[in-house]
Design a protein around this motif. Structure first.
Motif, short mmCIF file in Angstrom:
data_model
loop_
_atom_site.label_atom_id
_atom_site.label_comp_id
_atom_site.label_asym_id
_atom_site.label_seq_id
_atom_site.Cartn_x
_atom_site.Cartn_y
_atom_site.Cartn_z
N ALA A 290 0.83 -1.20 0.00
CA ALA A 290 0.00 0.00 0.00
C ALA A 290 0.87 1.25 0.00
O ALA A 290 0.59 2.24 -0.70
CB ALA A 290 -0.93 0.00 1.19
N ALA A 291 1.96 1.21 0.80
CA ALA A 291 2.88 2.36 0.86
C ALA A 291 3.55 2.54 -0.49
O ALA A 291 3.70 3.67 -0.99
CB ALA A 291 3.91 2.15 1.95
N ASP B 122 3.95 5.33 -5.71
CA ASP B 122 3.83 5.27 -7.17
C ASP B 122 2.78 6.27 -7.68
O ASP B 122 2.98 6.95 -8.69
CB ASP B 122 3.45 3.85 -7.62
CG ASP B 122 4.60 2.86 -7.46
OD1 ASP B 122 5.75 3.32 -7.22
OD2 ASP B 122 4.34 1.65 -7.58
N VAL B 123 1.65 6.38 -6.96
CA VAL B 123 0.59 7.32 -7.36
C VAL B 123 1.12 8.74 -7.25
O VAL B 123 0.90 9.57 -8.13
CB VAL B 123 -0.67 7.11 -6.49
CG1 VAL B 123 -1.65 8.26 -6.67
CG2 VAL B 123 -1.33 5.78 -6.83
N GLU B 124 1.84 9.02 -6.15
CA GLU B 124 2.40 10.36 -5.96
C GLU B 124 3.42 10.67 -7.06
O GLU B 124 3.43 11.76 -7.62
CB GLU B 124 3.05 10.46 -4.58
CG GLU B 124 3.56 11.84 -4.25
CD GLU B 124 4.20 11.88 -2.87
OE1 GLU B 124 5.29 12.49 -2.76
OE2 GLU B 124 3.62 11.33 -1.92
N ALA B 125 4.30 9.72 -7.38
CA ALA B 125 5.31 9.92 -8.42
C ALA B 125 4.63 10.10 -9.78
O ALA B 125 5.05 10.94 -10.59
CB ALA B 125 6.26 8.73 -8.46
N GLN C 100 3.01 13.56 -14.19
CA GLN C 100 1.95 14.11 -15.05
C GLN C 100 1.93 15.64 -14.97
O GLN C 100 1.72 16.33 -15.98
CB GLN C 100 0.60 13.53 -14.66
CG GLN C 100 0.43 12.09 -15.12
CD GLN C 100 -0.88 11.46 -14.64
OE1 GLN C 100 -1.47 11.91 -13.65
NE2 GLN C 100 -1.32 10.41 -15.33
N ALA C 101 2.17 16.18 -13.78
CA ALA C 101 2.20 17.64 -13.62
C ALA C 101 3.38 18.22 -14.40
O ALA C 101 3.26 19.25 -15.08
CB ALA C 101 2.28 18.01 -12.15
#
Length: 186
Positions: free
Chosen positions: A24-25, A30-33, A38-39
């Motif tokens: 989960a961590a 991965d979602v944050e990266a 994407q930004a």
């Protein structure tokens, strides 16, 4: 960070994490990266679009400047001789007026021709067309003079003896060299 260091830090903080918690961590990281990537991608796309727009504008501006310059050169070629032609019109008028006189005396014809020649000379000078008429004894200059012959003379070799035909220059450029005879070496 390696998994072993991560596990050590987590163990110090409150004990080891279960495989589900680790997964989960990792998914959160991965979602944050992915969100950060994407930004950055969106920012780079915006910058790329802005640079492409600036490039197209600069290209269009350069093309317009080139076209305007070509038009100006074409106008200059077409109308560049206009002032010269205007200064010659009085000369043409004088010649026509002289030819219109049926019973002119030779003196009147000569006087009219001399006046017309003065008008022509003034028109040429106004337009920077200057006579090349070297005095006798001046040094021969192949840029301004054309030697027709070499003659024996009582002066220094390679100097002008006489002018057979005046030359002309315009703005320091020789239109026609003066035809001269030159003193031969002794």
């Amino acid at each position: 960070m390696s998994d072993s260091k991560e596990n050590q830090q987590q163990a110090m903080a409150g004990g080891p994490m279960s495989p589900e918690e680790l997964e989960a961590a990792q998914a959160a990281n991965d979602v944050e990266a992915l969100a950060q990537a994407q930004a950055e991608l969106a920012a780079l796309k915006a910058k790329s679009a802005d640079l492409a727009d600036q490039f197209l504008r600069a290209k269009a501006e350069a093309e317009n400047a080139r076209r305007r310059a070509e038009e100006e050169v074409a106008k200059a070629r077409k109308f560049g001789i206009e002032s010269f032609a205007e200064s010659l019109l009085p000369v043409a008028d004088s010649l026509e007026a002289g030819l219109a006189i049926k019973d002119a005396t030779p003196e009147q014809i000569r006087e009219g021709a001399e006046a017309t020649l003065r008008q022509l000379s003034a028109a040429l000078e106004r337009n920077k067309v200057l006579a090349i008429n070297p005095p006798a004894g001046s040094k021969f200059d192949p840029h301004l003079h054309q030697a027709i012959s070499m003659v024996p003379a009582d002066q220094e070799a390679n100097t002008v003896v006489s002018v057979l035909q005046k030359g002309y220059s315009i703005a320091d450029r020789t239109l026609r060299p003066a035809l001269v005879t030159v003193a031969a070496p002794k």
